[in-house]
Design an enzyme around this catalytic site. Structure first.
Site, PDB file in Angstrom:
ATOM      1  N   GLY A  12       0.723  -1.244  -0.110  1.00 15.39           N
ATOM      2  CA  GLY A  12      -0.029  -0.153  -0.093  1.00 15.39           C
ATOM      3  C   GLY A  12       0.715   1.049  -0.082  1.00 15.39           C
ATOM      4  O   GLY A  12       1.845   1.493  -0.420  1.00 15.39           O
ATOM      5  N   GLY A  15       4.361   0.409   2.365  1.00 18.96           N
ATOM      6  CA  GLY A  15       5.061  -0.493   1.964  1.00 18.96           C
ATOM      7  C   GLY A  15       5.648  -0.488   0.574  1.00 18.96           C
ATOM      8  O   GLY A  15       6.990  -0.680   0.523  1.00 18.96           O
ATOM      9  N   ASP A  35       1.506  -8.908  -1.405  1.00 23.26           N
ATOM     10  CA  ASP A  35       0.228  -8.501  -1.130  1.00 23.26           C
ATOM     11  C   ASP A  35      -0.622  -9.624  -1.703  1.00 23.26           C
ATOM     12  O   ASP A  35      -0.679 -10.248  -2.781  1.00 23.26           O
ATOM     13  CB  ASP A  35      -0.108  -7.180  -1.609  1.00 23.26           C
ATOM     14  N   THR A 130       1.075   1.758  11.595  1.00 21.01           N
ATOM     15  CA  THR A 130       0.846   2.632  12.728  1.00 21.01           C
ATOM     16  C   THR A 130      -0.164   1.845  13.513  1.00 21.01           C
ATOM     17  O   THR A 130      -1.015   1.145  13.158  1.00 21.01           O
ATOM     18  CB  THR A 130      -0.030   3.812  12.315  1.00 21.01           C
ATOM     19  N   LEU A 220       2.227   8.041  17.269  1.00 11.54           N
ATOM     20  CA  LEU A 220       0.857   8.268  17.509  1.00 11.54           C
ATOM     21  C   LEU A 220       0.944   9.753  18.036  1.00 11.54           C
ATOM     22  O   LEU A 220       0.193  10.863  17.642  1.00 11.54           O
ATOM     23  CB  LEU A 220       0.259   7.514  18.809  1.00 11.54           C
ATOM     24  N   CYS A 275      -3.849   9.085   8.623  1.00 14.70           N
ATOM     25  CA  CYS A 275      -3.149   8.961   9.634  1.00 14.70           C
ATOM     26  C   CYS A 275      -3.804   9.766  10.730  1.00 14.70           C
ATOM     27  O   CYS A 275      -3.965   9.401  11.928  1.00 14.70           O
ATOM     28  CB  CYS A 275      -1.860   9.126   9.484  1.00 14.70           C
TER      29      CYS A 275
END
Length: 478
Positions: A12, A15, A35, A130, A220, A275
């Site tokens: 994605g 990666g 994938d 994440t 984060l 994100c």
């Protein structure tokens, strides 16, 4: 420890670009990105990559089928690799415990279980997605619970800090690289192996090592701080509109304070992307689980202000158009969450269009990179509408901005694409219904020039001189 073969699970936004740059900078290392999606891998192996990112095409073409490979054979890549990056999606849960706040770790768990099932030699497993704090502990527990005789797994945290639209630049010239691991001899050896990869092009002083949990929380916290800055300046923009102040001038004054700095102080219709919202909500859920309700409420307010800004902008459109947009044609310029990407995840355009559609508007959308299927998929998602058939009736995707604006009551700028700055607004004005309105949600246009043409202009964080029906229409943009 020098590595020869690397595998990345997940092709994605993280990666694909990350491993493409690693392959380019480490020509003696074989990098395989895997994938389960045959369509996505086929795109990575074609001339039309599955994601748009400036500079990515050149990097992929330079390395593909030399030391960079894209494959659906996940098991083979796991078997051969010495180091495995986990770069799978970690969306916010939309069901069950933690719904709307917690990260959904089913893809992380699936990757860990597949590694445990397939691996026949020791592996360094690097968590790059994440994740919540202590997710690496969960990966460790899964791997060690399924360990085979003689195998050893070492788990590292190596969060990415890529901004879409500048991902290749961010990878080539990172502010820092974080690597978190256990303070054991095995953990330190694994950290050194991953450091060796990055040291091919990153200065040693920019590679920061720490414990695993600090690394996870740092990701984060960084995104929460950036989102907080955007929500802060957007909150100030509402005050500016009410008082007559100019948010751009306020942001410049605040940004010249060296303790604060100018970055992420650009008022707008709101932040989006994969994100910011996800990571802030993840932090909110973490605080709730740790019995820190006051801290959870603090970070939740960052999200609440962002939602408020989107609603407020849509309401300004409705109010300016004589308190109704029913059956009116509204041209929306931009659907990606920011320029130089085709990513629409949590794009403010989605929510502005949602509010306009709920008021009965006919929405005509133009974006230079986002395809029609993606726009319809976003606007018909169950979290956006329970009447998908209405979306297809009232939304039209246009091939160019001039077509979108033809006979429209208003033009709404939702993405700061550079091309929107240089459009022929005289031509657009002549083709629109009068009075013609422009709503600049990104503060990118020359507002006085638009007013001189004859537009009624509304923007974020500033009160402009109202449209004047007696004003002569200019023949060209000054």
């Amino acid at each position: 420890m020098k590595l020869k073969k690397i595998c990345c699970i997940g092709a994605g936004y993280v990666g694909g670009p990350s491993c493409s740059v690693i392959a380019m900078k480490c020509p003696d290392v074989t990098v395989t990105v895997v994938d389960k999606s045959e369509q996505r891998i086929a795109q990575w192996n074609s001339d039309e990559l599955p994601i748009f990112e400036p500079g990515l095409d050149e990097v992929v073409r330079k390395c593909r089928n030399k030391n960079l490979f894209f494959s659906t054979d996940v098991d083979k890549a796991i078997l051969e690799a010495e180091l495995i990056f986990i770069c799978v999606n970690t969306p916010t849960k939309n069901y069950g415990l933690g719904k709307g706040r917690a990260a959904d770790l089913k893809y992380i768990e699936g990757a860990a279980r597949q590694i445990a099932e397939v691996a026949k030699s020791p592996k360094i497993v690097v968590e790059k997605s994440t994740v919540p704090v202590k997710a690496a502990e969960s990966i460790t527990n899964i791997l060690r619970a399924n360990i085979k005789s003689g195998l050893m797994y070492t788990i590292l945290s190596n969060p990415e800090f890529l901004a879409e639209g500048t991902a290749i630049k961010d990878l080539l010239c990172p502010d820092r690289v974080l690597i978190g691991g256990d303070p054991t001899p095995e953990g330190q050896e694994a950290i050194e192996a991953l450091q060796w990869i990055y040291q091919h092009w990153v200065a040693p002083e920019k590679i920061i090592t720490m414990n695993t949990w600090s690394s996870e929380l740092s990701k984060l916290a960084a995104n929460a701080f950036l989102a907080q800055r955007i929500s802060s300046i957007n909150a100030v923009s509402a005050i500016c509109e009410a008082t007559g102040a100019d948010v751009s001038e306020v942001a410049h004054a605040v940004g010249t304070d060296t303790r604060i700095g100018p970055k992420f102080l650009k008022a707008s219709v709101g932040f989006g992307g994969s994100c910011f919202q996800k990571d802030v909500l993840n932090l909110v859920y973490l605080c709730e689980c740790l019995n820190l309700p006051e801290i959870a409420a603090y970070w939740q307010q960052v999200i609440d202000i962002n939602d408020f800004q989107r609603r407020r902008f849509a309401n300004r459109i409705i109010e300016a158009l004589f308190n109704t947009v029913t059956n009116k044609k509204i041209a929306v310029f931009g659907f990606a969450f920011k320029k130089d990407t085709a990513d629409t995840r949590e794009s403010s355009s989605i929510y502005v269009c949602k509010h306009l559609l709920e008021e009965g508007a006919n929405v005509f959308i133009y974006d230079p990179k986002v395809d029609q299927k993606q726009i319809y998929a976003d606007l018909t998602h169950p979290t956006i509408t329970d009447k998908p058939e209405m979306v297809k009736e009232f939304v039209t995707i246009c091939p160019c901005p001039y077509k979108a604006a033809e006979a429209a009551h208003a033009v709404v700028i939702c993405t700061e694409w550079d091309e929107f700055i240089t459009l022929d607004y005289n031509q657009i004005y002549q083709s629109m219904l009068k009075p013609a309105f422009v709503f600049d949600g990104r503060i990118i246009l020359d507002h006085q020039a638009l007013i001189n043409i004859g537009f009624h202009v509304e923007t974020v964080g500033k009160r402009l001189s109202r449209w004047n029906a007696s004003r002569p229409i200019a023949t060209a943009m000054p």
